[in-house]
Design a protein around this motif. Structure first.
Motif, PDB file in Angstrom:
ATOM      1  N   UNK A 296       0.849  -1.190   0.000  1.00 15.78           N
ATOM      2  CA  UNK A 296       0.000   0.000   0.000  1.00 15.78           C
ATOM      3  C   UNK A 296       0.878   1.231   0.000  1.00 15.78           C
ATOM      4  N   UNK A 297       0.317   2.364  -0.426  1.00 20.73           N
ATOM      5  CA  UNK A 297       1.081   3.608  -0.426  1.00 20.73           C
ATOM      6  C   UNK A 297       0.228   4.752   0.103  1.00 20.73           C
ATOM      7  N   UNK A 298       0.783   5.958   0.096  1.00 24.00           N
ATOM      8  CA  UNK A 298       0.122   7.109   0.713  1.00 24.00           C
ATOM      9  C   UNK A 298      -1.156   7.513  -0.004  1.00 24.00           C
ATOM     10  N   UNK A 299      -1.324   7.071  -1.263  1.00 25.32           N
ATOM     11  CA  UNK A 299      -2.549   7.405  -2.002  1.00 25.32           C
ATOM     12  C   UNK A 299      -3.740   6.572  -1.538  1.00 25.32           C
ATOM     13  N   UNK A 300      -3.484   5.526  -0.740  1.00 25.28           N
ATOM     14  CA  UNK A 300      -4.547   4.626  -0.313  1.00 25.28           C
ATOM     15  C   UNK A 300      -4.681   3.396  -1.183  1.00 25.28           C
ATOM     16  N   UNK A 301      -3.862   3.314  -2.223  1.00 23.33           N
ATOM     17  CA  UNK A 301      -3.899   2.138  -3.097  1.00 23.33           C
ATOM     18  C   UNK A 301      -3.382   0.921  -2.339  1.00 23.33           C
ATOM     19  N   UNK A 302      -4.052  -0.202  -2.480  1.00 21.39           N
ATOM     20  CA  UNK A 302      -3.649  -1.437  -1.811  1.00 21.39           C
ATOM     21  C   UNK A 302      -3.608  -2.580  -2.817  1.00 21.39           C
ATOM     22  N   UNK A 303      -2.848  -3.595  -2.494  1.00 20.85           N
ATOM     23  CA  UNK A 303      -2.798  -4.785  -3.340  1.00 20.85           C
ATOM     24  C   UNK A 303      -2.263  -5.970  -2.563  1.00 20.85           C
ATOM     25  N   UNK A 304      -2.723  -7.160  -2.916  1.00 17.76           N
ATOM     26  CA  UNK A 304      -2.235  -8.409  -2.314  1.00 17.76           C
ATOM     27  C   UNK A 304      -2.053  -9.419  -3.443  1.00 17.76           C
ATOM     28  N   UNK A 305      -0.886 -10.079  -3.461  1.00 14.09           N
ATOM     29  CA  UNK A 305      -0.616 -11.098  -4.471  1.00 14.09           C
ATOM     30  C   UNK A 305       0.031 -12.326  -3.833  1.00 14.09           C
ATOM     31  N   UNK A 306      -0.204 -13.469  -4.437  1.00 10.18           N
ATOM     32  CA  UNK A 306       0.479 -14.701  -4.048  1.00 10.18           C
ATOM     33  C   UNK A 306       1.856 -14.726  -4.706  1.00 10.18           C
ATOM     34  N   UNK A 307       2.886 -15.049  -3.938  1.00 10.66           N
ATOM     35  CA  UNK A 307       4.248 -15.137  -4.474  1.00 10.66           C
ATOM     36  C   UNK A 307       4.944 -16.362  -3.869  1.00 10.66           C
ATOM     37  N   UNK A 308       6.119 -16.661  -4.383  1.00 12.13           N
ATOM     38  CA  UNK A 308       6.995 -17.721  -3.853  1.00 12.13           C
ATOM     39  C   UNK A 308       6.374 -19.111  -3.988  1.00 12.13           C
ATOM     40  N   UNK A 309       6.648 -19.761  -5.109  1.00 12.34           N
ATOM     41  CA  UNK A 309       6.098 -21.088  -5.369  1.00 12.34           C
ATOM     42  C   UNK A 309       7.186 -22.154  -5.521  1.00 12.34           C
ATOM     43  N   UNK A 310       8.349 -21.879  -4.942  1.00 21.64           N
ATOM     44  CA  UNK A 310       9.461 -22.821  -5.058  1.00 21.64           C
ATOM     45  C   UNK A 310       9.211 -24.162  -4.394  1.00 21.64           C
ATOM     46  N   UNK A 311       8.326 -24.182  -3.369  1.00 22.60           N
ATOM     47  CA  UNK A 311       8.011 -25.441  -2.679  1.00 22.60           C
ATOM     48  C   UNK A 311       6.608 -25.954  -3.013  1.00 22.60           C
ATOM     49  N   UNK A 312       5.955 -25.348  -3.971  1.00 21.86           N
ATOM     50  CA  UNK A 312       4.613 -25.796  -4.356  1.00 21.86           C
ATOM     51  C   UNK A 312       4.735 -27.001  -5.275  1.00 21.86           C
ATOM     52  N   UNK A 313       4.044 -28.086  -4.922  1.00 20.40           N
ATOM     53  CA  UNK A 313       4.167 -29.331  -5.686  1.00 20.40           C
ATOM     54  C   UNK A 313       2.811 -29.839  -6.154  1.00 20.40           C
ATOM     55  N   UNK A 314       2.795 -30.354  -7.383  1.00 16.33           N
ATOM     56  CA  UNK A 314       1.575 -30.971  -7.919  1.00 16.33           C
ATOM     57  C   UNK A 314       1.292 -32.266  -7.167  1.00 16.33           C
ATOM     58  N   UNK A 315       0.011 -32.545  -6.965  1.00 17.70           N
ATOM     59  CA  UNK A 315      -0.402 -33.758  -6.253  1.00 17.70           C
ATOM     60  C   UNK A 315      -0.579 -34.924  -7.224  1.00 17.70           C
ATOM     61  N   UNK A 316      -0.548 -36.162  -6.725  1.00 17.29           N
ATOM     62  CA  UNK A 316      -0.911 -37.305  -7.568  1.00 17.29           C
ATOM     63  C   UNK A 316      -2.318 -37.114  -8.133  1.00 17.29           C
ATOM     64  N   UNK A 317      -2.578 -37.719  -9.286  1.00 12.84           N
ATOM     65  CA  UNK A 317      -3.828 -37.479 -10.015  1.00 12.84           C
ATOM     66  C   UNK A 317      -5.078 -37.773  -9.188  1.00 12.84           C
ATOM     67  N   UNK A 318      -5.003 -38.728  -8.270  1.00 11.61           N
ATOM     68  CA  UNK A 318      -6.190 -39.137  -7.513  1.00 11.61           C
ATOM     69  C   UNK A 318      -6.453 -38.248  -6.299  1.00 11.61           C
ATOM     70  N   UNK A 319      -5.546 -37.298  -6.007  1.00  9.55           N
ATOM     71  CA  UNK A 319      -5.620 -36.557  -4.750  1.00  9.55           C
ATOM     72  C   UNK A 319      -5.929 -35.078  -4.975  1.00  9.55           C
ATOM     73  N   UNK A 320      -6.829 -34.537  -4.161  1.00 11.21           N
ATOM     74  CA  UNK A 320      -7.073 -33.090  -4.118  1.00 11.21           C
ATOM     75  C   UNK A 320      -7.070 -32.649  -2.653  1.00 11.21           C
ATOM     76  N   UNK A 321      -6.865 -31.354  -2.431  1.00 19.85           N
ATOM     77  CA  UNK A 321      -6.824 -30.802  -1.079  1.00 19.85           C
ATOM     78  C   UNK A 321      -7.915 -29.761  -0.897  1.00 19.85           C
ATOM     79  N   UNK A 322      -8.390 -29.613   0.365  1.00 19.44           N
ATOM     80  CA  UNK A 322      -9.312 -28.511   0.654  1.00 19.44           C
ATOM     81  C   UNK A 322      -8.585 -27.367   1.358  1.00 19.44           C
ATOM     82  N   UNK A 323      -7.332 -27.595   1.770  1.00 17.73           N
ATOM     83  CA  UNK A 323      -6.461 -26.579   2.376  1.00 17.73           C
ATOM     84  C   UNK A 323      -6.991 -26.046   3.713  1.00 17.73           C
ATOM     85  N   UNK A 324      -7.948 -26.753   4.299  1.00 19.87           N
ATOM     86  CA  UNK A 324      -8.446 -26.386   5.632  1.00 19.87           C
ATOM     87  C   UNK A 324      -8.341 -27.548   6.627  1.00 19.87           C
ATOM     88  N   UNK A 325      -8.376 -28.761   6.133  1.00 19.24           N
ATOM     89  CA  UNK A 325      -8.275 -29.933   6.994  1.00 19.24           C
ATOM     90  C   UNK A 325      -6.928 -29.926   7.724  1.00 19.24           C
TER      91      UNK A 325
END
Length: 354
Positions: A296-325
């Motif tokens: 954010x800056x003094x104008x009041x503009x804000x932003x949020x982005x996802x970054x850093x995916x070096x440890x993000x891995x694809x799952x096996x085809x049969x598996x999905x996640x809900x990311x809350x369990x």
């Protein structure tokens, strides 16, 4: 009019005066346009040849990169990248509003997938791989470009920052680590067991799991890595920031108790949560060690982005996640959405009741 000015620049290019001159003229025109019509940010995308970039900055396109050469042009003066946390030397500011991050093949594959996913507006636009001094870099948008002396914060998302695969390797090759013992006692001299104190070393698995219990990673599903305010005031000591009250205090400091900024972040995070829940990429990946970048800056503009995916891995085809369990060894759950739910709840409670 602005359109005719841009048209004149195109005419300059068409008459064969050179692509580099065209780009220089267009940048100047856009600066004027932005001054005249500041309420409407000017964004122009220009397809240009890689040779222009090579002539002006000695960058060259990586041979194996099949991505587009469509790069963003911006009327704003590029900001220097503020690396609040992370490895020194991993980033360089590129040309035309881009950022260069040391190459990681896994991260490259993630960005390629994200460019085809509904999450695309919530990650830096990806532009392929370039080389500098025989070192490869992933090239992406510099998110600071459209902010004026921004405040910046890195929040590490999820209930753990290590992959299940890392635990497996560490268990298969259990080697006591003196460097990790030193890191542990530097934070908490009472943390090592009697045996660890006698060896002056700890196992990597033990260190990784102990480290997560210190911060809000295990209690809230996210932790503040660090932030830098627009006045250059920098805060990175959040290893022991664990309770909700401590997190609120840190966030309030970051936004300078500005409720307008909190509202801006809250709107963006709620939209992100909605898109995450609909994302095929997110459902089929274990997202570990990834951050949310707040600006954010003094104008009041804000932003949020996802970054850093070096440890993000694809799952096996049969598996999905809900990311809350809750995570248990083997289920691959990362707690990302649980952490985002808590972050949204905290920011909501920072606002006055209406």
């Amino acid at each position: 009019s602005g359109v005719s000015w841009v048209g004149w620049c195109v005419c300059v290019w068409g008459r064969g005066w050179g692509e580099e001159l065209f780009l220089r003229l267009l940048v100047r025109v856009l600066i004027v346009l932005n001054l005249l019509y500041e309420v409407i940010p000017c964004y122009v995308y220009v397809i240009y040849k890689v040779t222009v970039v090579a002539q002006s900055s000695a960058w060259k396109k990586h041979k194996s990169c099949g991505t587009s050469s469509l790069l963003p042009m911006t009327p704003k003066k590029p900001q220097q990248w503020l690396q609040v946390v992370g490895h020194a030397g991993s980033f360089h500011v590129g040309d035309y509003g881009t950022l260069l991050k040391r190459f990681c093949e896994g991260e490259q594959q993630c960005y390629l997938g994200l460019m085809e996913d509904v999450l695309k507006p919530f990650v830096p636009a990806y532009h392929g791989v370039v080389q500098r001094d025989e070192q490869n870099y992933n090239m992406m948008d510099n998110l600071l470009t459209h902010f004026n002396r921004p405040a910046i914060m890195d929040c590490k998302m999820g209930s753990r920052t290590y992959l299940e695969g890392e635990l497996l390797v560490a268990r298969e090759r259990p080697q006591p680590r003196k460097d990790m013992y030193e890191k542990m006692v530097a934070v908490d001299p009472e943390a090592p067991t009697v045996q660890e104190r006698a060896q002056q070393a700890v196992l990597k698995t033990r260190y990784m799991q102990w480290r997560e219990t210190l911060s809000s990673t295990t209690s809230l599903g996210f932790r503040i890595e660090g932030f830098k305010k627009s006045n250059e005031e920098c805060h990175t000591n959040f290893k022991r920031t664990k309770s909700r009250e401590q997190v609120v205090e840190a966030l309030d400091n970051f936004v300078d108790a500005n409720k307008h900024i909190v509202w801006g972040y809250l709107r963006r995070l709620k939209k992100l949560r909605q898109i995450l829940e609909a994302s095929d990429f997110f459902r089929t990946h274990e997202v570990v060690g990834s951050s949310l970048l707040f600006l954010h800056d003094w104008t009041g503009r804000t932003g949020v982005w996802m970054i850093d995916f070096g440890k993000t891995e694809a799952l096996p085809a049969h598996l999905t996640l809900d990311h809350r369990t809750p995570w248990v060894d083997g289920n691959r759950e990362d707690g990302y959405l649980w952490g985002l739910d808590n972050l949204i709840d905290i920011l909501t409670n920072m606002l006055p009741l209406t």
